[in-house]
Design a protein around this motif. Structure first.
Motif, PDB file in Angstrom:
ATOM      1  N   VAL A 286       0.872  -1.170   0.000  1.00 36.45           N
ATOM      2  CA  VAL A 286       0.000   0.000   0.000  1.00 36.45           C
ATOM      3  C   VAL A 286       0.912   1.223   0.000  1.00 36.45           C
ATOM      4  N   TYR A 287       0.866   2.008  -1.061  1.00 37.19           N
ATOM      5  CA  TYR A 287       1.860   3.068  -1.234  1.00 37.19           C
ATOM      6  C   TYR A 287       1.172   4.409  -1.518  1.00 37.19           C
TER       7      TYR A 287
ATOM      8  N   GLU B  56      -1.148  -5.197 -10.206  1.00 33.15           N
ATOM      9  CA  GLU B  56      -1.678  -3.886  -9.859  1.00 33.15           C
ATOM     10  C   GLU B  56      -3.191  -3.993  -9.718  1.00 33.15           C
ATOM     11  N   THR B  57      -3.757  -3.199  -8.833  1.00 30.65           N
ATOM     12  CA  THR B  57      -5.161  -3.393  -8.461  1.00 30.65           C
ATOM     13  C   THR B  57      -6.064  -2.201  -8.758  1.00 30.65           C
TER      14      THR B  57
ATOM     15  N   CYS C 106       0.525  -7.777  -4.002  1.00 27.86           N
ATOM     16  CA  CYS C 106      -0.626  -7.033  -4.516  1.00 27.86           C
ATOM     17  C   CYS C 106      -0.392  -5.548  -4.250  1.00 27.86           C
ATOM     18  N   GLN C 107      -0.412  -4.757  -5.307  1.00 32.56           N
ATOM     19  CA  GLN C 107      -0.079  -3.338  -5.205  1.00 32.56           C
ATOM     20  C   GLN C 107      -1.343  -2.484  -5.085  1.00 32.56           C
TER      21      GLN C 107
ATOM     22  N   ILE D 267       4.485  -4.202   2.710  1.00 35.13           N
ATOM     23  CA  ILE D 267       5.662  -3.402   2.376  1.00 35.13           C
ATOM     24  C   ILE D 267       5.376  -1.965   2.776  1.00 35.13           C
ATOM     25  N   VAL D 268       6.276  -1.409   3.583  1.00 36.90           N
ATOM     26  CA  VAL D 268       6.156  -0.021   4.026  1.00 36.90           C
ATOM     27  C   VAL D 268       7.479   0.670   3.742  1.00 36.90           C
ATOM     28  N   HIS D 269       7.452   1.664   2.835  1.00 34.98           N
ATOM     29  CA  HIS D 269       8.662   2.401   2.463  1.00 34.98           C
ATOM     30  C   HIS D 269       9.816   1.463   2.112  1.00 34.98           C
ATOM     31  N   GLY D 270       9.496   0.433   1.364  1.00 36.15           N
ATOM     32  CA  GLY D 270      10.538  -0.463   0.886  1.00 36.15           C
ATOM     33  C   GLY D 270      11.002  -1.504   1.883  1.00 36.15           C
ATOM     34  N   GLN D 271      10.357  -1.582   3.032  1.00 42.12           N
ATOM     35  CA  GLN D 271      10.688  -2.588   4.032  1.00 42.12           C
ATOM     36  C   GLN D 271       9.481  -3.493   4.268  1.00 42.12           C
ATOM     37  N   VAL D 272       9.749  -4.766   4.521  1.00 40.75           N
ATOM     38  CA  VAL D 272       8.669  -5.721   4.760  1.00 40.75           C
ATOM     39  C   VAL D 272       8.407  -5.842   6.253  1.00 40.75           C
TER      40      VAL D 272
END
Length: 208
Positions: free
Chosen positions: A26-27, A127-128, A162-163, A185-190
């Motif tokens: 979630v970005y 992509e969703t 899932c993006q 994934i949060v700011h490139g970290q899992v």
């Protein structure tokens, strides 16, 4: 082909993961997303995995432009079949309607094909954004996401990512997204997801 002790490298983090991993991304920053997903794709190709990327573009002709924006140079590997780029329409709702059972079967087929072709593993990202366009059946999307946690028990993909663009979903939907993904994934970290619910529990809560 990968064994049960196979450790998966995603490229954007130093941590490795077991087979059968399902996570959401979630970005808010599309530039960050492109960097993360480029590393995800490249690390899969370097590990001799098959990579399936479901892209939310209108036609297959648009995929070349998409790859340029992502900064991915994968023409040779596309020709070999190691990386498969497909539109979300042709993958999620080829008949104009999204079906959970049909999509789960397509994923099983992707997995079995990669095994038959001798790849180390297979990773998929999709992509969703299309789920916000009123596609018939897309109201069952979150149920499908919950079912993926069962699918990976028998079909251990090296990753299903899932993006989600946070700007396109309300708070309740984002909470549901978090509820059906054990990792995020949060700011490139899992990160381990504290909101995750087991699929049967989540589906029962939703009345399914």
């Amino acid at each position: 082909m990968a064994t049960s002790d196979y450790k998966v490298n995603y490229g954007f983090t130093k941590e490795t993961f077991p087979l059968g991993t399902h996570m959401c991304y979630v970005y808010n920053d599309d530039g960050e997303r492109r960097k993360v997903m480029r590393k995800f794709v490249e690390s899969g190709l370097l590990a001799r995995e098959k990579v399936v990327y479901l892209v939310d573009v209108a036609t297959t002709d648009d995929i070349d432009d998409y790859l340029k924006v992502m900064g991915l140079e994968v023409d040779q590997m596309r020709k070999s079949g190691q990386i498969v780029m497909k539109t979300t329409m042709s993958s999620y709702y080829p008949d104009g309607c999204f079906s959970i059972d049909d999509m789960l079967q397509r994923l099983r087929d992707f997995y079995n094909l990669s095994q038959n072709e001798g790849y180390a593993a297979v990773r998929v990202t999709g992509e969703t954004w299309w789920t916000q366009r009123g596609v018939p059946g897309s109201e069952h999307w979150i149920e499908y996401e919950a079912m993926l946690n069962k699918l990976v028990l028998d079909y251990p993909f090296s990753a299903l990512i899932c993006q989600y663009d946070a700007k396109m979903y309300n708070g309740a939907t984002i909470f549901d997204v978090l509820s059906v993904h054990p990792l995020m994934i949060v700011h490139g970290q899992v990160l381990r997801n504290p909101y995750y619910m087991q699929p049967d529990e989540f589906l029962a809560k939703k009345g399914h």
